[in-house]
Design a protein around this motif. Structure first.
Motif, PDB file in Angstrom:
ATOM      1  N   TRP A 272       0.811  -1.212   0.000  1.00 28.61           N
ATOM      2  CA  TRP A 272       0.000   0.000   0.000  1.00 28.61           C
ATOM      3  C   TRP A 272       0.849   1.268   0.000  1.00 28.61           C
ATOM      4  O   TRP A 272       1.891   1.339   0.638  1.00 28.61           O
ATOM      5  CB  TRP A 272      -0.928   0.006   1.205  1.00 28.61           C
ATOM      6  CG  TRP A 272      -1.934  -1.092   1.150  1.00 28.61           C
ATOM      7  CD1 TRP A 272      -2.573  -1.570   0.041  1.00 28.61           C
ATOM      8  CD2 TRP A 272      -2.402  -1.884   2.237  1.00 28.61           C
ATOM      9  NE1 TRP A 272      -3.423  -2.595   0.368  1.00 28.61           N
ATOM     10  CE2 TRP A 272      -3.347  -2.809   1.711  1.00 28.61           C
ATOM     11  CE3 TRP A 272      -2.138  -1.898   3.610  1.00 28.61           C
ATOM     12  CZ2 TRP A 272      -4.002  -3.731   2.514  1.00 28.61           C
ATOM     13  CZ3 TRP A 272      -2.803  -2.813   4.404  1.00 28.61           C
ATOM     14  CH2 TRP A 272      -3.722  -3.719   3.852  1.00 28.61           C
ATOM     15  N   SER A 273       0.349   2.264  -0.713  1.00 25.07           N
ATOM     16  CA  SER A 273       1.066   3.541  -0.801  1.00 25.07           C
ATOM     17  C   SER A 273       0.249   4.686  -0.217  1.00 25.07           C
ATOM     18  O   SER A 273       0.562   5.845  -0.445  1.00 25.07           O
ATOM     19  CB  SER A 273       1.423   3.847  -2.263  1.00 25.07           C
ATOM     20  OG  SER A 273       0.250   3.874  -3.073  1.00 25.07           O
TER      21      SER A 273
ATOM     22  N   ASN B 190      -6.614   5.185 -14.973  1.00 24.46           N
ATOM     23  CA  ASN B 190      -6.279   4.177 -15.977  1.00 24.46           C
ATOM     24  C   ASN B 190      -6.966   2.838 -15.762  1.00 24.46           C
ATOM     25  O   ASN B 190      -6.691   1.871 -16.463  1.00 24.46           O
ATOM     26  CB  ASN B 190      -4.763   3.975 -16.019  1.00 24.46           C
ATOM     27  CG  ASN B 190      -4.193   3.496 -14.690  1.00 24.46           C
ATOM     28  OD1 ASN B 190      -4.937   3.168 -13.764  1.00 24.46           O
ATOM     29  ND2 ASN B 190      -2.875   3.484 -14.587  1.00 24.46           N
ATOM     30  N   GLY B 191      -7.851   2.749 -14.761  1.00 28.98           N
ATOM     31  CA  GLY B 191      -8.559   1.505 -14.506  1.00 28.98           C
ATOM     32  C   GLY B 191      -7.858   0.570 -13.554  1.00 28.98           C
ATOM     33  O   GLY B 191      -8.373  -0.506 -13.255  1.00 28.98           O
ATOM     34  N   ALA B 192      -6.686   0.955 -13.045  1.00 25.43           N
ATOM     35  CA  ALA B 192      -5.929   0.097 -12.132  1.00 25.43           C
ATOM     36  C   ALA B 192      -5.992   0.582 -10.692  1.00 25.43           C
ATOM     37  O   ALA B 192      -5.231   0.125  -9.841  1.00 25.43           O
ATOM     38  CB  ALA B 192      -4.466   0.020 -12.585  1.00 25.43           C
ATOM     39  N   GLY B 193      -6.913   1.490 -10.396  1.00 22.93           N
ATOM     40  CA  GLY B 193      -6.945   2.090  -9.067  1.00 22.93           C
ATOM     41  C   GLY B 193      -7.513   1.220  -7.981  1.00 22.93           C
ATOM     42  O   GLY B 193      -7.215   1.419  -6.796  1.00 22.93           O
ATOM     43  N   GLY B 194      -8.354   0.224  -8.350  1.00 30.76           N
ATOM     44  CA  GLY B 194      -8.945  -0.645  -7.345  1.00 30.76           C
ATOM     45  C   GLY B 194      -9.753   0.135  -6.323  1.00 30.76           C
ATOM     46  O   GLY B 194     -10.618   0.943  -6.656  1.00 30.76           O
ATOM     47  N   TYR B 195      -9.471  -0.103  -5.040  1.00 32.84           N
ATOM     48  CA  TYR B 195     -10.083   0.649  -3.951  1.00 32.84           C
ATOM     49  C   TYR B 195      -9.193   1.808  -3.491  1.00 32.84           C
ATOM     50  O   TYR B 195      -9.539   2.515  -2.553  1.00 32.84           O
ATOM     51  CB  TYR B 195     -10.328  -0.259  -2.740  1.00 32.84           C
ATOM     52  CG  TYR B 195     -11.478  -1.225  -2.898  1.00 32.84           C
ATOM     53  CD1 TYR B 195     -12.590  -0.917  -3.668  1.00 32.84           C
ATOM     54  CD2 TYR B 195     -11.452  -2.455  -2.256  1.00 32.84           C
ATOM     55  CE1 TYR B 195     -13.633  -1.807  -3.807  1.00 32.84           C
ATOM     56  CE2 TYR B 195     -12.501  -3.352  -2.376  1.00 32.84           C
ATOM     57  CZ  TYR B 195     -13.593  -3.022  -3.151  1.00 32.84           C
ATOM     58  OH  TYR B 195     -14.630  -3.899  -3.272  1.00 32.84           O
ATOM     59  N   ASP B 196      -8.039   1.970  -4.127  1.00 31.84           N
ATOM     60  CA  ASP B 196      -7.046   2.902  -3.604  1.00 31.84           C
ATOM     61  C   ASP B 196      -7.041   4.242  -4.326  1.00 31.84           C
ATOM     62  O   ASP B 196      -7.303   5.275  -3.726  1.00 31.84           O
ATOM     63  CB  ASP B 196      -5.660   2.253  -3.657  1.00 31.84           C
ATOM     64  CG  ASP B 196      -5.583   0.982  -2.814  1.00 31.84           C
ATOM     65  OD1 ASP B 196      -6.094   1.003  -1.683  1.00 31.84           O
ATOM     66  OD2 ASP B 196      -5.033  -0.020  -3.291  1.00 31.84           O
TER      67      ASP B 196
ATOM     68  N   VAL C 213       9.138  -5.433   3.138  1.00 31.25           N
ATOM     69  CA  VAL C 213       9.202  -5.857   1.744  1.00 31.25           C
ATOM     70  C   VAL C 213       8.104  -5.079   1.030  1.00 31.25           C
ATOM     71  O   VAL C 213       6.923  -5.214   1.356  1.00 31.25           O
ATOM     72  CB  VAL C 213       8.983  -7.369   1.594  1.00 31.25           C
ATOM     73  CG1 VAL C 213       9.018  -7.755   0.119  1.00 31.25           C
ATOM     74  CG2 VAL C 213      10.023  -8.138   2.390  1.00 31.25           C
ATOM     75  N   CYS C 214       8.478  -4.240   0.063  1.00 34.80           N
ATOM     76  CA  CYS C 214       7.556  -3.279  -0.559  1.00 34.80           C
ATOM     77  C   CYS C 214       7.798  -3.179  -2.051  1.00 34.80           C
ATOM     78  O   CYS C 214       8.883  -3.493  -2.542  1.00 34.80           O
ATOM     79  CB  CYS C 214       7.760  -1.867   0.018  1.00 34.80           C
ATOM     80  SG  CYS C 214       7.485  -1.670   1.772  1.00 34.80           S
TER      81      CYS C 214
END
Length: 443
Positions: A18-19, A372-378, A39-40
């Protein structure tokens, strides 16, 4: 939530993808007392805010389990051992279980985690305990020679990955013809299908110690996670004390026992069908979509040090029989609203709603962020967090937010032109370049 770890748990490895503020581990673990390695991914590493970090290993992605094992091995070398390994994302739970096994780290092993990770396995356990579940089948079983024909199953069906999360890859199938066309395109061993149950979806979030509730809170979804994945807003409202709230918690208790959850958090989803409550799915984690932060702001949960003999827990919670009553105050209601990505658009600006007393936080993307459609819930259009006295107050605040929020967006192709002309006084913003996006259409 405040957690004091025993001093003999000194070497901790965190798996962090997570960022955002989900990466604020320094709020919960004293990095001055414990040696903490991470680990990130590179973006997730940039989000860490602890003043002291013992070691960091960076991966381009978590899907490469060989690389993940190598990173944990490097952390073990840097820390001279590992006392605990922590993975809070659904996508790393099984990998963490295998790491526990490979490196002899205390924690859940694969045979325990699979009950909370594989949707077919969890439903078998729930059905065996006599609790209601939608009729379901692993897709590989449907193709066996002795399988019943699919036309004996009621439609619509929901087809989904057995180990997925966030409704990724979930499909509704309305007819046998649609199902027969879809089946050859799916990895059968990785998917299941289940009977579609019409009804409102609820979720129960909480924490158990020695198989007993420390805290459990029931909430109602506004729309569903699947609808969010398809572009509709997703909200959640904590329920007031009452018969429905107690029925959901009473359903959750034997569900957790059937799945043998001894210690830890859980996020359980339940459908209120036309005739009864049905188990939907569960995670041995806190819910995403700001469930954790909303849970924390409405619940004070202070755990005694791990390893203490008393194991006492102090909590200020609501009046359900599953939660100890606080003599000092009534617990607040709360939850969240999330607006999905507007794929192919660029975020320019927003007008946040005014005068909504229960709205306590608004999070927006950075200016010029491209969806871009890759945001998910974030990384989404907006998220809102609420706190109030009643379920009705929170629900009304969510509807007011949807009614009054405005967003200025640009098409990706027109962003460069917009930025070039922005400083020119003669430039007039045209509807073809920017659009005012209203957040309505909740239902």
């Amino acid at each position: 939530m405040t957690i004091s770890l025993s001093s003999n748990i000194g070497r901790i490895v965190m798996l962090n993808r997570w960022s955002d503020d989900f990466a604020a581990y320094h709020r919960y673990i004293d990095h001055a007392v414990h040696d903490v390695a991470y680990v990130c991914t590179p973006n997730a590493a940039a989000a860490l805010r602890a003043s002291r970090i013992a070691h960091i290993e960076q991966l381009s992605e978590f899907d490469d389990e060989d690389a993940l094992h190598a990173a944990v091995r490097a952390c073990r070398s840097a820390l001279d051992g590992i006392d605990r390994l922590v993975a809070l994302s659904e996508f790393e739970l099984m990998a963490a279980a295998r790491l526990h096994n490979s490196f002899s780290i205390p924690g859940d092993l694969p045979d325990a985690v699979v009950r909370f990770h594989d949707k077919a396995v969890m439903k078998h356990a729930i059905a065996a305990a006599g609790l209601r579940v939608p009729r379901f089948a692993a897709l590989e079983n449907l193709t066996s020679p002795d399988a019943e024909p699919i036309n004996t199953t009621r439609f619509p069906l929901i087809a989904k990955p057995r180990t997925g999360a966030a409704s990724v890859g979930v499909r509704r199938v309305d007819t046998e013809a649609q199902f027969n066309a879809l089946l050859p395109t799916l990895p059968l061993v990785e998917c299941e299908c289940e009977e579609y149950i019409e009804g409102t979806i609820y979720h129960v979030d909480g924490f158990v110690v020695d198989r007993a509730f420390v805290i459990a809170r029931a909430s109602r979804y506004i729309n569903t996670c699947l609808e969010f994945a398809r572009g509709k807003p997703l909200g959640s409202v904590m329920l007031d004390p009452g018969p429905l709230n107690d029925a959901l918690l009473a359903f959750a208790d034997p569900s957790l026992r059937a799945l043998a959850l001894v210690n830890g958090p859980f996020h359980l989803e339940i459908i209120r069908g036309p005739d009864a409550l049905y188990f939907l799915e569960i995670g041995a984690r806190m819910g995403r979509g700001r469930s954790l932060s909303c849970f924390a702001i409405c619940t004070v949960l202070t755990c005694s040090p791990c390893g203490s003999r008393s194991g006492q827990v102090t909590r200020h919670v609501s009046r359900s029989k599953y939660e100890r009553r606080s003599p000092h105050r009534r617990c607040a209601r709360g939850r969240f609203l999330m607006l999905p990505e507007t794929v192919g658009k660029v975020f320019i600006d927003a007008q946040s709603p005014k005068g909504i007393a229960a709205l306590c936080e608004t999070v927006l993307p950075k200016q010029n962020h491209v969806f871009n459609g890759a945001g998910g819930y974030d990384t989404i259009l907006a998220r809102f967090r609420y706190r109030g006295g009643t379920e009705h107050e929170i629900a009304a605040a969510i509807h007011a937010t949807l009614r009054d929020s405005r967003f200025t967006l640009a098409k990706v192709a027109t962003l460069a032109t917009f930025k070039r002309n922005l400083a020119r006084p003669e430039f007039a913003v045209k509807p073809s370049i920017l659009a005012s996006h209203k957040a309505l259409r909740l239902l």
